[in-house]
Design a protein around this motif. Structure first.
Motif, PDB file in Angstrom:
ATOM      1  N   ASN A 130       0.711  -1.339   0.079  1.00 23.13           N
ATOM      2  CA  ASN A 130      -0.085   0.037   0.000  1.00 23.13           C
ATOM      3  C   ASN A 130       0.940   1.122   0.061  1.00 23.13           C
ATOM      4  OD1 ASN A 130      -2.600  -1.281   0.098  1.00 23.13           O
ATOM      5  ND2 ASN A 130      -2.525  -1.492   2.501  1.00 23.13           N
ATOM      6  N   GLU A 131       2.149   1.172   0.628  1.00 19.77           N
ATOM      7  CA  GLU A 131       3.016   2.346   0.750  1.00 19.77           C
ATOM      8  C   GLU A 131       3.505   2.678  -0.686  1.00 19.77           C
ATOM      9  OE1 GLU A 131       4.926   5.480   2.210  1.00 19.77           O
ATOM     10  OE2 GLU A 131       3.605   4.582   3.245  1.00 19.77           O
ATOM     11  N   LEU A 132       3.952   1.383  -1.315  1.00 20.57           N
ATOM     12  CA  LEU A 132       4.697   1.701  -2.658  1.00 20.57           C
ATOM     13  C   LEU A 132       3.508   2.038  -3.767  1.00 20.57           C
ATOM     14  CD1 LEU A 132       6.832  -1.546  -2.594  1.00 20.57           C
ATOM     15  CD2 LEU A 132       7.522   0.933  -2.284  1.00 20.57           C
ATOM     16  N   LYS A 133       2.328   1.879  -3.454  1.00 15.73           N
ATOM     17  CA  LYS A 133       1.376   2.337  -4.476  1.00 15.73           C
ATOM     18  C   LYS A 133       1.260   3.978  -4.597  1.00 15.73           C
ATOM     19  CE  LYS A 133      -1.878  -1.400  -4.213  1.00 15.73           C
ATOM     20  NZ  LYS A 133      -3.198  -1.906  -3.777  1.00 15.73           N
ATOM     21  N   LYS A 134       1.826   4.717  -3.426  1.00 13.57           N
ATOM     22  CA  LYS A 134       1.607   6.167  -3.607  1.00 13.57           C
ATOM     23  C   LYS A 134       2.702   6.865  -4.466  1.00 13.57           C
ATOM     24  CE  LYS A 134       0.945   6.002   1.476  1.00 13.57           C
ATOM     25  NZ  LYS A 134       1.381   6.582   3.118  1.00 13.57           N
ATOM     26  N   TYR A 135       3.378   6.064  -4.741  1.00 12.74           N
ATOM     27  CA  TYR A 135       4.721   6.830  -5.641  1.00 12.74           C
ATOM     28  C   TYR A 135       4.571   6.499  -7.148  1.00 12.74           C
ATOM     29  CZ  TYR A 135       6.219   6.886  -1.008  1.00 12.74           C
ATOM     30  OH  TYR A 135       6.390   7.052   0.436  1.00 12.74           O
ATOM     31  N   LYS A 136       5.264   7.277  -7.821  1.00 15.49           N
ATOM     32  CA  LYS A 136       5.297   7.319  -9.481  1.00 15.49           C
ATOM     33  C   LYS A 136       6.497   6.740 -10.082  1.00 15.49           C
ATOM     34  CE  LYS A 136       1.356   9.375  -9.610  1.00 15.49           C
ATOM     35  NZ  LYS A 136       0.044   8.824 -10.130  1.00 15.49           N
ATOM     36  N   LEU A 137       7.613   6.853  -9.385  1.00 14.02           N
ATOM     37  CA  LEU A 137       9.180   6.384  -9.541  1.00 14.02           C
ATOM     38  C   LEU A 137       9.682   5.522  -8.398  1.00 14.02           C
ATOM     39  CD1 LEU A 137      10.541   9.389 -11.547  1.00 14.02           C
ATOM     40  CD2 LEU A 137       9.518   7.221 -12.536  1.00 14.02           C
ATOM     41  N   ILE A 138      10.305   4.486  -8.951  1.00 13.13           N
ATOM     42  CA  ILE A 138      11.076   4.012  -7.733  1.00 13.13           C
ATOM     43  C   ILE A 138      12.502   3.965  -8.201  1.00 13.13           C
ATOM     44  CG2 ILE A 138      11.823   1.711  -6.787  1.00 13.13           C
ATOM     45  CD1 ILE A 138       9.064   0.402  -7.289  1.00 13.13           C
ATOM     46  N   VAL A 139      13.500   4.518  -7.183  1.00 12.68           N
ATOM     47  CA  VAL A 139      14.786   4.672  -7.476  1.00 12.68           C
ATOM     48  C   VAL A 139      15.496   3.678  -6.592  1.00 12.68           C
ATOM     49  CG1 VAL A 139      16.685   6.168  -7.129  1.00 12.68           C
ATOM     50  CG2 VAL A 139      14.443   7.094  -7.991  1.00 12.68           C
ATOM     51  N   THR A 140      16.548   3.080  -7.030  1.00 18.42           N
ATOM     52  CA  THR A 140      17.235   2.073  -6.185  1.00 18.42           C
ATOM     53  C   THR A 140      18.707   2.400  -6.440  1.00 18.42           C
ATOM     54  OG1 THR A 140      17.413   0.314  -7.789  1.00 18.42           O
ATOM     55  CG2 THR A 140      15.676   0.431  -6.293  1.00 18.42           C
ATOM     56  N   PHE A 141      19.460   1.569  -5.852  1.00 24.12           N
ATOM     57  CA  PHE A 141      20.955   1.491  -6.309  1.00 24.12           C
ATOM     58  C   PHE A 141      21.391   0.035  -6.575  1.00 24.12           C
ATOM     59  CE2 PHE A 141      25.755   0.906  -6.330  1.00 24.12           C
ATOM     60  CZ  PHE A 141      26.225   2.032  -7.033  1.00 24.12           C
ATOM     61  N   ASN A 142      21.462  -0.399  -7.826  1.00 27.02           N
ATOM     62  CA  ASN A 142      21.706  -1.857  -8.436  1.00 27.02           C
ATOM     63  C   ASN A 142      20.444  -2.424  -8.114  1.00 27.02           C
ATOM     64  OD1 ASN A 142      23.321  -3.829  -9.482  1.00 27.02           O
ATOM     65  ND2 ASN A 142      23.642  -4.745  -7.337  1.00 27.02           N
ATOM     66  N   ILE A 159       5.759  -5.113  -6.080  1.00 30.96           N
ATOM     67  CA  ILE A 159       6.283  -3.764  -6.815  1.00 30.96           C
ATOM     68  C   ILE A 159       5.216  -3.386  -7.912  1.00 30.96           C
ATOM     69  CG2 ILE A 159       8.391  -2.920  -8.057  1.00 30.96           C
ATOM     70  CD1 ILE A 159       8.797  -3.629  -5.272  1.00 30.96           C
ATOM     71  N   PRO A 160       4.926  -2.211  -7.722  1.00 30.60           N
ATOM     72  CA  PRO A 160       3.998  -1.641  -8.677  1.00 30.60           C
ATOM     73  C   PRO A 160       4.524  -1.355 -10.030  1.00 30.60           C
ATOM     74  CG  PRO A 160       4.802   0.284  -7.140  1.00 30.60           C
ATOM     75  CD  PRO A 160       5.342  -1.092  -6.662  1.00 30.60           C
ATOM     76  N   ASP A 161       3.774  -1.225 -11.280  1.00 30.62           N
ATOM     77  CA  ASP A 161       4.211  -1.403 -12.383  1.00 30.62           C
ATOM     78  C   ASP A 161       4.542  -0.037 -12.687  1.00 30.62           C
ATOM     79  OD1 ASP A 161       4.892  -2.006 -15.005  1.00 30.62           O
ATOM     80  OD2 ASP A 161       2.783  -2.025 -15.738  1.00 30.62           O
ATOM     81  N   ILE A 162       5.525   0.641 -12.363  1.00 29.95           N
ATOM     82  CA  ILE A 162       5.866   2.299 -12.492  1.00 29.95           C
ATOM     83  C   ILE A 162       7.430   2.104 -12.919  1.00 29.95           C
ATOM     84  CG2 ILE A 162       4.265   3.167 -10.886  1.00 29.95           C
ATOM     85  CD1 ILE A 162       6.339   3.289  -8.669  1.00 29.95           C
ATOM     86  N   PRO A 163       7.869   2.973 -13.479  1.00 31.25           N
ATOM     87  CA  PRO A 163       9.397   3.041 -13.900  1.00 31.25           C
ATOM     88  C   PRO A 163      10.213   3.093 -12.865  1.00 31.25           C
ATOM     89  CG  PRO A 163       8.063   4.710 -15.108  1.00 31.25           C
ATOM     90  CD  PRO A 163       7.062   4.506 -14.058  1.00 31.25           C
ATOM     91  N   HIS A 164      11.459   2.563 -13.136  1.00 25.78           N
ATOM     92  CA  HIS A 164      12.538   2.472 -11.997  1.00 25.78           C
ATOM     93  C   HIS A 164      13.710   3.059 -12.639  1.00 25.78           C
ATOM     94  CE1 HIS A 164      15.723  -0.565 -10.544  1.00 25.78           C
ATOM     95  NE2 HIS A 164      15.482   0.253  -9.575  1.00 25.78           N
ATOM     96  N   ILE A 165      14.436   3.957 -11.732  1.00 24.09           N
ATOM     97  CA  ILE A 165      15.717   4.257 -12.045  1.00 24.09           C
ATOM     98  C   ILE A 165      16.688   3.559 -11.200  1.00 24.09           C
ATOM     99  CG2 ILE A 165      17.048   6.446 -12.004  1.00 24.09           C
ATOM    100  CD1 ILE A 165      14.608   8.152 -12.238  1.00 24.09           C
TER     101      ILE A 165
END
Length: 267
Positions: A130-142, A159-165
């Motif tokens: 539910n928390e992850l649904k709030k966002y439009k982009l996910i950013v990680t390292f590796n 993991i929601p189906d949103i772009p990942h950087i």
């Protein structure tokens, strides 16, 4: 940056995008209003429809529209538009060598506040989803190699189906090499918690094992603080790398002879 991007159009890559920009087509509005050399009227009409579609989805906040349209190496172009709806994510696990390990800590940062979930304390997959649904982009390292595949395996559908950087790939593009800690040093980021590095070799797995073995909250607090610094510094590194890439792109466009070299077109 996304609004002067054309690589979401079918059969438009970095080289063709450069040729479009070279004609003074600086954004989607320019594209819609003008004829473009090298693009037939039929194809231009098709592209116009696609750009109008992209504008509609963008302004409706539908970042998922771009997930399979913008190459994973170029998702950073969405950063500026969705900068207030990004989650910086980092996980810690009980082992670094096996998918049979379990998730110990997950840290989230929205650019203002951090949220940390710990196994056995407040780690709840439903609440996390539910928390992850709030966002439009996910950013990680590796995260494209580790964090996201790991989470998808352990918690299918999380993991929601949103772009990942992936900041690791972003840094490579910007000429920054090494792991997260090495890159922090390269750009002058200093960590507040040096105890983990000095006394525990910067090993979050060791901290988790010591917490489990002793029950001493001291080790868990160190681990949580270590993870929090990871996610907070992700934002600093991402923005540093994006600025560097944008400057590099601008210089390439000012110097056409350099812009179409193998080095500039391969990134």
């Amino acid at each position: 940056m996304i609004r002067n991007t054309y690589i979401h159009l079918p059969k438009v890559g970095l080289k063709k995008e450069f040729i479009i920009r070279e004609q003074g087509i600086n954004d989607w509005d320019d594209f819609l209003e003008r004829d473009i050399k090298g693009i037939s009227k039929k194809t231009k009409a098709f592209y116009d429809r696609k750009i109008l579609e992209a504008k509609k989805e963008l302004y409706e906040g539908n970042s998922a529209y771009f997930t399979d349209k913008v190459p994973t190496t170029e998702t950073w172009r969405l950063y500026e538009f969705f900068k207030d709806e990004i989650v910086f994510l980092d996980i810690e696990t009980s082992s670094s060598t096996s998918m049979e390990s379990y998730l110990t800590v997950i840290g989230l940062y929205d650019g203002i506040d951090t949220k940390t979930m710990v196994k056995g304390i407040n780690l709840n997959p439903a609440a996390l989803k539910n928390e992850l649904k709030k966002y439009k982009l996910i950013v990680t390292f590796n995260g494209s190699s580790f964090d996201l595949p790991y989470l998808n395996k352990k918690f299918p559908g999380l993991i929601p189906d949103i772009p990942h950087i992936d900041v690791r790939h972003l840094c490579n593009k910007a000429g920054l090499k090494g792991g997260l800690k090495e890159i922090e040093k390269q750009i002058g980021i200093t960590r507040n918690n040096v105890i983990v590095e000095r006394m525990y070799g910067g090993d979050p797995i060791k901290l988790w094992r010591m917490f489990r073995a002793t029950g001493d909250k001291y080790y868990l607090d160190l681990l949580v603080e270590y993870n929090e610094e990871d996610v907070i510094n992700l934002k600093k590194i991402a923005e540093y790398a994006i600025k560097k890439i944008k400057n590099k792109s601008y210089q390439s466009e000012k110097s056409p002879s350099k812009a179409l070299t193998p080095e500039s077109t391969s990134s």
